[in-house]
Design an enzyme around this catalytic site. Structure first.
Site, PDB file in Angstrom:
ATOM      1  N   HIS A 150       0.828  -1.212   0.000  1.00  0.00           N
ATOM      2  CA  HIS A 150       0.000   0.000   0.000  1.00  0.00           C
ATOM      3  C   HIS A 150       0.861   1.260   0.000  1.00  0.00           C
ATOM      4  CE1 HIS A 150      -3.279  -2.753   1.080  1.00  0.00           C
ATOM      5  NE2 HIS A 150      -4.098  -1.786   0.665  1.00  0.00           N
ATOM      6  N   LYS A 154      -0.730   4.810   4.696  1.00  0.00           N
ATOM      7  CA  LYS A 154      -1.624   3.867   5.390  1.00  0.00           C
ATOM      8  C   LYS A 154      -1.076   3.604   6.792  1.00  0.00           C
ATOM      9  CE  LYS A 154      -3.892  -0.642   4.813  1.00  0.00           C
ATOM     10  NZ  LYS A 154      -5.213  -0.139   5.192  1.00  0.00           N
TER      11      LYS A 154
END
Ligand code: NAD
Length: 262
Positions: A150, A154
């Site tokens: 990601h 995040k």
């Protein structure tokens, strides 16, 4: 006849993408946009979506506009309120907001009696298929690992999708081979352990969006299942599908699997 749609969280990153996708779909009509932090503003100026609407405060805006389906991409506390309003006012709901737990789902199942609700933690059709394929493959492979990748903003790890994938794989197979590693030169080198003890490795890298690989290995062969979300538009085919299907699915539906016929 077009379905009249209202969007909760219309000024947010997902909400504005939903507004854009609804406007571009000839089977749907965007009739209401709600976002309490942008109330009264012109939707066009806030989101760039070419639609002549002003952003409203709450569900009343949907009622005035006659929306039959509401889409919610907000925050968990806001979604709970919005969904109560939908259930009380007979408006179908499509929910992408994360952070709703088992208790919330039990409650939604009990309150959605005169209208329906679809909650999906992941609207990317490819991700839904990836999880299903991993579940199908799991019983045939004694070793499996998940790598989720990601963007670098995040804050939680591993991702909900990685945990859900491992959970579904663990539920259909108990024959996982033991990990032979005894010497952990660097702590965490073998990743974290998800359901079934399946190792999950979380990569955080600037420039990425949301990606996942499920690697499965058995004698002389391996299988890799990979899904990539390149931007928020990846969620829109799933959202639009749910908006069109929710009216035909009584009560609460969790996940897109049933809507995709998986
Ligand atoms: P965001 O912060 O950009 O947008 C949220 C918006 O909701 C904000 O504009 C905020 O003002 C508004 N809001 C807050 N409370 C509200 C309320 N009570 N009523 C109406 N609007 C309200 O966040 P985002 O990136 O758009 O993500 C929104 C949610 O969607 C998060 O929970 C995120 O995890 C989830 N998400 C789900 C999927 C999926 O596939 N299910 C995909 C991406 C994001």
């Amino acid at each position: 006849m077009a379905i009249d749609v209202g969007v909760f969280g219309a000024a947010g990153r997902m909400g504005r993408t939903v507004c854009e996708a609804v406007c571009a779909d000839p089977e749907l009509r965007l009739v209401a946009a709600v976002d309490p932090y942008h109330e009264g503003l012109d939707l066009r100026s806030v989101t760039g979506v070419d639609c002549d609407l002003h952003i409203g405060l709450d569900g009343g805006t949907l009622a005035e506009a006659g929306a039959t389906v509401a889409v919610d991409f907000t925050v968990a506390a806001g979604a709970r309120e919005n969904l109560h309003w939908c259930a009380e006012n007979g408006v179908h709901a499509v929910v992408g907001t994360t952070g709703l737990g088992e208790e919330d789902l039990t409650e939604l199942a009990s309150i959605f009696t005169s209208s329906n609700c679809v909650v999906a933690p992941n609207f990317a059709i490819g991700a839904v298929l990836m999880m299903r394929f991993a579940e199908l493959a799991a019983p045939w492979f004694p070793t499996a690992e998940i790598i989720e990748l990601h963007h670098d903003l995040k804050v939680d790890a591993p991702s909900g999708t990685a945990m859900l994938t491992a959970g579904r794989m663990a539920a259909v197979s108990s024959g996982w081979a033991p990990d032979p590693t005894v010497d952990h030169v660097v702590e965490g080198a073998r990743g974290g352990r998800g359901p079934g003890g399946i190792p999950i490795h979380s990569v955080r890298l600037r420039g990425l969006v949301a990606h996942q690989e499920v690697l499965l290995g058995t004698t002389g062969q391996s299988l890799t299942i990979r899904h990539d979300s390149f931007d928020r538009s990846s969620y829109m085919p799933g959202v639009l599908l749910a908006v069109k299907a929710v009216g035909e699915r009584p009560g609460l539906t969790v996940g897109l699997d049933a809507i995709l016929g998986l």
